[in-house]
Design a protein around this motif. Structure first.
Motif, PDB file in Angstrom:
ATOM      1  N   GLN A  66      13.412  -1.990 -17.790  1.00  0.00           N
ATOM      2  CA  GLN A  66      13.989  -1.450 -18.694  1.00  0.00           C
ATOM      3  C   GLN A  66      15.090  -2.419 -19.214  1.00  0.00           C
ATOM      4  N   LEU A  67      15.008  -2.620 -20.490  1.00  0.00           N
ATOM      5  CA  LEU A  67      15.847  -3.357 -21.395  1.00  0.00           C
ATOM      6  C   LEU A  67      16.937  -2.628 -22.059  1.00  0.00           C
ATOM      7  N   ALA A  68      18.279  -2.544 -22.104  1.00  0.00           N
ATOM      8  CA  ALA A  68      18.974  -1.611 -22.806  1.00  0.00           C
ATOM      9  C   ALA A  68      19.841  -2.801 -23.449  1.00  0.00           C
ATOM     10  N   ILE A  69      20.001  -2.649 -24.935  1.00  0.00           N
ATOM     11  CA  ILE A  69      21.322  -3.292 -25.688  1.00  0.00           C
ATOM     12  C   ILE A  69      22.504  -2.305 -25.512  1.00  0.00           C
ATOM     13  N   VAL A  70      23.471  -2.754 -24.963  1.00  0.00           N
ATOM     14  CA  VAL A  70      24.603  -2.066 -24.817  1.00  0.00           C
ATOM     15  C   VAL A  70      25.980  -2.445 -25.759  1.00  0.00           C
ATOM     16  N   ASN A  71      26.561  -1.684 -26.181  1.00  0.00           N
ATOM     17  CA  ASN A  71      27.731  -1.951 -26.939  1.00  0.00           C
ATOM     18  C   ASN A  71      28.926  -2.178 -26.030  1.00  0.00           C
ATOM     19  N   ASP A  72      29.416  -3.266 -26.204  1.00  0.00           N
ATOM     20  CA  ASP A  72      30.580  -3.768 -25.174  1.00  0.00           C
ATOM     21  C   ASP A  72      31.829  -3.089 -25.614  1.00  0.00           C
ATOM     22  N   GLY A  73      31.993  -2.460 -26.864  1.00  0.00           N
ATOM     23  CA  GLY A  73      33.245  -1.914 -27.349  1.00  0.00           C
ATOM     24  C   GLY A  73      33.362  -0.572 -26.517  1.00  0.00           C
ATOM     25  N   ASN A  74      32.374   0.160 -26.300  1.00  0.00           N
ATOM     26  CA  ASN A  74      32.535   1.377 -25.795  1.00  0.00           C
ATOM     27  C   ASN A  74      31.566   1.575 -24.454  1.00  0.00           C
ATOM     28  N   SER A  75      30.862   0.570 -24.074  1.00  0.00           N
ATOM     29  CA  SER A  75      29.921   0.678 -22.926  1.00  0.00           C
ATOM     30  C   SER A  75      28.968   1.705 -23.162  1.00  0.00           C
ATOM     31  N   LYS A  76      28.529   2.075 -24.328  1.00  0.00           N
ATOM     32  CA  LYS A  76      27.567   3.018 -24.668  1.00  0.00           C
ATOM     33  C   LYS A  76      26.122   2.323 -25.112  1.00  0.00           C
ATOM     34  N   MET A  77      25.086   2.620 -24.587  1.00  0.00           N
ATOM     35  CA  MET A  77      23.727   2.143 -24.627  1.00  0.00           C
ATOM     36  C   MET A  77      23.143   2.407 -26.141  1.00  0.00           C
ATOM     37  N   MET A  78      23.034   1.361 -27.032  1.00  0.00           N
ATOM     38  CA  MET A  78      22.563   1.447 -28.411  1.00  0.00           C
ATOM     39  C   MET A  78      20.957   1.722 -28.591  1.00  0.00           C
ATOM     40  N   LEU A  79      20.298   0.726 -27.942  1.00  0.00           N
ATOM     41  CA  LEU A  79      18.845   0.717 -28.076  1.00  0.00           C
ATOM     42  C   LEU A  79      18.243   0.666 -26.510  1.00  0.00           C
ATOM     43  N   LYS A  80      16.972   0.896 -26.372  1.00  0.00           N
ATOM     44  CA  LYS A  80      16.490   0.629 -25.063  1.00  0.00           C
ATOM     45  C   LYS A  80      15.018   0.408 -25.244  1.00  0.00           C
ATOM     46  N   GLY A  81      14.350  -0.159 -24.350  1.00  0.00           N
ATOM     47  CA  GLY A  81      12.887  -0.510 -24.272  1.00  0.00           C
ATOM     48  C   GLY A  81      12.298  -0.707 -23.081  1.00  0.00           C
ATOM     49  N   ALA A  82      11.005  -0.454 -22.699  1.00  0.00           N
ATOM     50  CA  ALA A  82      10.544  -0.426 -21.206  1.00  0.00           C
ATOM     51  C   ALA A  82       9.061  -1.300 -21.140  1.00  0.00           C
TER      52      ALA A  82
END
Length: 533
Positions: free
Chosen positions: A286-302
């Protein structure tokens, strides 16, 4: 795992609190079925951090919003040796206390004495991958979110929250601990034979494979809402994990550095993910792009690992939903499965059964090529292929042509390699199409290399319609003008080699050819023809 594995060293690396007070931390190792104590009966005069026991505490720090302790390393005794458990695990209780002050109510009374207020607590079940790493003698950093207070503990022992591992700094009250088994590798004579027998029996099932993942860059990330409701370019990182990590609420195995304020971030970082080889058939990367500003996941793929062939470099342009105006985000990665001996052996047997004269090679680049002129935004790939032997090229006793010192230009019979289409180097995959479609796309990539290995070189000087490539390895990452700056040399581990299978065919001589191809711009499916490097 031949030691008793009972002596646990716990270090307090950091503490996060919400207000300035006088704090201390109490730690307790729990036996199976033991209820954690709400108050640990130690005082500042009983600081014995070197005596193996089940209870320890720090001193009370000075009044501060950033508590620091001198007595922060403890040696605790586990109730049962981890090495003797079928599923190694133990419980660790962490309590954070604060001394009463003029702005807070008096602390609770215990045995007629006022004690400090319990402001946070967590009971952690330490097992799984963390226990396995401890048994290997590794140091493990464990973020602990403290979620229980005095009022919640008063409701009963089961009301205390169970801590979950997360990125340190997310919660209101947190403690960052480091765990290490001091006797994990200590051999005891009476246990040596039994331990060796157990390890040999479990070696095949417990063998771990490694996924090398080069996270290059992303394109077309959406803007995020910042302070004052302004739309800003996001600061992002990429987190890698497996489906088992996610199902067991474990933190990501590895993350990239943060790329500041860019919709086209460039990370250019090599990461490693460990997977049990026996689980490759069911796991997903699993690859997740995370917004460092709020630690929330923006997008993910597997990516399903069942369809990855050992030693093959999968240069992927993963298309993810979530771009601006319903467009797609492109995440550029290269994935290579290594340290999977059982799967590698099966692949060798299948390749050898398909062609009688199949040979297996493991070439590697001893030094990366120098960046070509105007290298900003260029990706450079090392392309391995076969071609009929040309007189004057290395082989059959012919010496290699000499080049000036420092030059790494590839000399070929026709003066230079022919350009390849971008789709031969970078493969575009819709990461949201489902495991079956993604797995089929991965198998087409490795199947193409396998077909080229069986076919051998294009004999008689007649080139094949499709390029017969054995493998394509990225060696220089393109920056593309992203927020991370220009890309650099891809940092493959020392000694990393390609795993090639090739059939010379027809009994004639052939050459194993290495070509360097440069792909300009974003590439990867846009039809841009690469330039020979």
């Amino acid at each position: 795992m031949v030691g008793m594995a009972r002596t646990l060293r716990v270090s307090v690396l950091g503490v996060k609190v919400q207000e300035a007070r006088k704090y201390h931390i109490a730690l307790q190792v729990l036996a199976p079925g033991q209820v954690p104590a709400g108050v640990v009966g130690l005082t500042d005069s009983t600081l014995d951090g070197n005596r193996p026991s089940q209870v320890a505490r720090t001193e009370t720090c000075p009044f501060s919003a950033s508590p620091e302790f001198l007595n922060r390393v403890f040696v605790l005794r586990l109730p049962e040796a981890l090495s003797q458990q079928h599923a190694p695990s133990f419980q660790l209780q962490c309590n954070l206390f604060a001394a009463p002050n003029m702005l807070t109510p008096s602390g609770p009374m215990v045995a007629g004495q006022e004690v400090d207020e319990l402001v946070g607590a967590a009971t952690m079940q330490v097992g799984g991958d963390v226990a396995a790493r401890l048994l290997r003698g590794e140091r493990v950093a464990l973020p602990v979110a403290l979620g229980a207070t005095d009022a919640e503990l008063a409701a009963g022992p089961t009301a205390a929250a169970t801590a979950t591992a997360s990125m340190f700094g997310r919660g209101g009250r947190e403690v960052l601990l480091e765990l290490m088994l001091l006797d994990a590798q200590e051999a005891l004579p009476r246990d040596r034979f039994e331990a060796q027998a157990r390890s040999q029996a479990a070696a095949v099932d417990a063998a771990e494979a490694t996924l090398l993942v080069h996270v290059a860059r992303a394109e077309n990330l959406p803007l995020v809402r910042g302070e004052g409701s302004r739309d800003l370019e996001p600061s992002t990182l990429v987190a890698l994990s497996t489906i088992s990590d996610a199902s067991e609420s474990r933190p990501p195995q590895c993350v990239t550095r943060v790329c500041k304020s860019s919709c086209s971030p460039v990370w250019d970082q090599m990461l490693q993910v460990r997977v049990r080889e026996a689980d490759l058939g069911s796991e997903r990367l699993q690859l997740a792009i995370v917004n460092d500003g709020n630690s929330k996941m923006m997008l993910k793929g597997a990516l399903p690992t069942a369809h990855l062939s050992p030693g093959v470099h999968y240069n992927l342009r993963l298309m993810l939903k979530g771009g601006p105006l319903d467009s797609r985000v492109a995440l550029h990665v290269c994935v290579c499965l290594t340290d999977a001996p059982q799967r590698q052996l099966r692949a060798f047997k299948q390749a050898a059964a398909s062609t009688a004269d199949m040979v297996f090679l493991a070439p590697r680049l001893r030094a990366p090529p120098p960046p070509p002129p105007a290298a900003d935004g260029l990706q450079v790939f090392a392309v391995w292929r076969l071609e009929p032997h040309a007189p004057g090229t290395p082989g059959n006793g012919t010496s290699a042509p000499q080049t000036p010192e420092g030059s790494r230009k590839l000399l070929t019979a026709d003066g230079g390699p022919s350009a390849l289409d971008a789709t031969a180097l970078v493969h575009t995959i819709d990461a949201d199409a489902g495991d079956a479609a993604v797995g089929a796309a991965l198998e087409r990539i490795s199947g193409g290399y396998a077909a080229a290995a069986r076919a051998g070189p294009a004999l008689g000087g007649v080139p094949s319609e499709q390029p017969r490539l054995l493998d394509v390895v990225p060696v220089l990452a393109g920056g593309g003008g992203g927020g991370g700056g220009g890309g650099g040399v891809v940092a493959w581990p020392p000694g990393h080699a390609a795993a090639l299978a090739a059939a010379p065919g027809g009994g004639g001589d052939c050459d194993l050819v290495l070509e360097m191809h440069a792909l300009g711009g974003s590439g990867g499916g846009g039809g841009t023809a690469p330039r020979p490097a």
